[in-house]
Design a protein around this motif. Structure first.
Motif, PDB file in Angstrom:
ATOM      1  N   GLY A 100       0.784  -1.224   0.000  1.00 26.90           N
ATOM      2  CA  GLY A 100       0.000   0.000   0.000  1.00 26.90           C
ATOM      3  C   GLY A 100       0.816   1.273   0.000  1.00 26.90           C
ATOM      4  O   GLY A 100       0.263   2.358   0.223  1.00 26.90           O
ATOM      5  N   SER A 140     -12.924   2.392  -6.016  1.00 30.60           N
ATOM      6  CA  SER A 140     -11.478   2.551  -5.904  1.00 30.60           C
ATOM      7  C   SER A 140     -10.794   1.296  -6.440  1.00 30.60           C
ATOM      8  O   SER A 140     -11.208   0.168  -6.156  1.00 30.60           O
ATOM      9  CB  SER A 140     -11.080   2.775  -4.440  1.00 30.60           C
ATOM     10  N   ARG A 141      -9.752   1.508  -7.232  1.00 30.37           N
ATOM     11  CA  ARG A 141      -8.987   0.386  -7.798  1.00 30.37           C
ATOM     12  C   ARG A 141      -7.552   0.839  -8.005  1.00 30.37           C
ATOM     13  O   ARG A 141      -7.220   2.023  -7.877  1.00 30.37           O
ATOM     14  CB  ARG A 141      -9.611  -0.102  -9.120  1.00 30.37           C
ATOM     15  N   GLY A 142      -6.685  -0.080  -8.322  1.00 30.58           N
ATOM     16  CA  GLY A 142      -5.301   0.270  -8.552  1.00 30.58           C
ATOM     17  C   GLY A 142      -5.148   1.183  -9.760  1.00 30.58           C
ATOM     18  O   GLY A 142      -5.846   1.009 -10.770  1.00 30.58           O
ATOM     19  N   THR A 160      -4.174   3.361  -5.049  1.00 34.07           N
ATOM     20  CA  THR A 160      -5.563   3.222  -5.498  1.00 34.07           C
ATOM     21  C   THR A 160      -6.194   4.599  -5.650  1.00 34.07           C
ATOM     22  O   THR A 160      -5.750   5.578  -5.045  1.00 34.07           O
ATOM     23  CB  THR A 160      -6.404   2.407  -4.494  1.00 34.07           C
ATOM     24  N   GLY A 176     -10.266   6.551  -7.115  1.00 32.04           N
ATOM     25  CA  GLY A 176     -11.653   6.298  -7.499  1.00 32.04           C
ATOM     26  C   GLY A 176     -12.159   7.205  -8.588  1.00 32.04           C
ATOM     27  O   GLY A 176     -13.365   7.467  -8.651  1.00 32.04           O
TER      28      GLY A 176
END
Length: 337
Positions: free
Chosen positions: A27, A233-235, A259, A261
């Motif tokens: 992260g 939310s995504r990578g 991440t 969004g």
């Protein structure tokens, strides 16, 4: 014999490397030198591994003093480089005698410069990288009086005839401009912007003073998302171009969170990320569409050029005895001598 660098005028400088590549799985942003080509070139010119710790100097004047004889290389944005008061060239190895001051002044055309020292410098490491991370508060930001340990000394190397330049290493220096052209590929959500997506390629954007290593904020005509559906939310990749508000475009750089969004309109190519790293507030940016194969080919060409530079530097350093005994002592005499 080890020595140290004493920071006299830190300006806005940090110790970094190419990035925390193990970070995203935990992260953490990758971070690292924003202009990767210039950072790699500086380390190669100093005889180091590509990923060795080096100094990234942003915008402001910078000075340090060496306590032992060292060899350095300065790349990145054009600037006025002096060693012991002598004007020296960027993008080539430069000798520094013990007690001399190295000064980087008047950074122009771009924003960031890179200073590498033969043998590198000591720096704390997190997940295999010394790159600063503002999210977790890690990294070595330089202050007046900071002392950086060095591991190797290099006796001064000078051209005995009229102090002509000693090194002609053949590297093509990047161009730095206040009107940069940045290549991008289509993002995964480009269709959500409909016909307004073309504004990205017909608008001249201005870099905002609110830009930083996390992302560049650009003012200009903005593409508008045609769908009102929520985006989970995504990578997101480094270089993702988003439209988070109706006021500015956002280009995520190496300090970005892993991440997000917002829809990704386009993605900046690896080579053009180096261009964006040198964009100052007030500079203008125009985007140009390219393809993944073309972007990959340009990236590989840049890596080949750096590998050719490494081969040349290794040969020259071996002949001069940098890191070993002088190789020229073993060279066969020329015919007829």
């Amino acid at each position: 014999m080890s020595g140290s660098l004493i920071i006299l005028q830190p300006g806005n400088s940090v110790v970094t490397d190419l990035g925390r590549f193990r970070g995203p799985r935990f992260g953490l942003p990758v971070n690292g030198a924003l202009d990767q080509f210039s950072a790699r070139a500086a380390n190669i010119l100093a005889g180091n591994d590509d990923n060795a710790p080096l100094l990234e100097v942003t915008a402001l004047d910078f000075r340090l003093k060496a306590t032992t004889d060292i060899l350095i290389a300065v790349t990145g944005a054009p600037l006025h480089l002096t060693v012991g008061g002598r004007e020296c060239q960027q993008w080539e190895p430069v000798s520094v005698r013990a007690g001399e001051t190295v000064a980087l002044r008047q950074i122009t055309g771009g924003l960031r410069a890179y200073l590498a020292v033969h043998g590198s410098v000591e720096a704390p490491v997190l997940l295999g990288s010394c790159a600063p991370d503002t999210v977790v508060g890690f990294g070595l930001r330089l202050a007046e009086g900071t002392e950086l340990k060095t591991s190797r000394t290099v006796a001064p190397i000078r051209q005995p005839y009229f102090d002509l330049p000693l090194f002609r290493l053949g590297l093509t220096r990047p161009e730095f401009s206040s009107q940069a052209v940045v290549e991008v590929t289509d993002g995964p959500d480009v269709e959500e912007f409909g016909d307004t997506a073309d504004l990205l390629y017909t608008t001249e954007y201005t870099v905002s003073a609110r830009s930083n290593h996390i992302g560049l904020r650009l003012g200009g005509a903005l593409p508008e998302r045609q769908s009102g559906a929520e985006v989970l939310s995504r990578g997101v990749p480094v270089g993702a171009i988003e439209v988070p508000s109706r006021e500015e475009l956002l280009v995520l750089h190496r300090g970005r969170g892993v991440t997000a969004g917002y829809p990704v309109l386009a993605v900046v190519t690896s080579r053009s990320l180096d261009v964006l790293a040198q964009a100052r507030p007030g500079h203008t940016i125009t985007f140009r569409r390219t393809t993944v194969p073309d972007a990959t080919a340009k990236y590989r060409a840049a890596l080949r050029e750096l590998e050719n530079l490494r081969s040349t530097v290794s040969t020259v350093f071996a002949l001069l005895g940098i890191g070993s005994q002088p190789g020229w002592q073993q060279l066969a005499p020329a015919a007829g001598t």
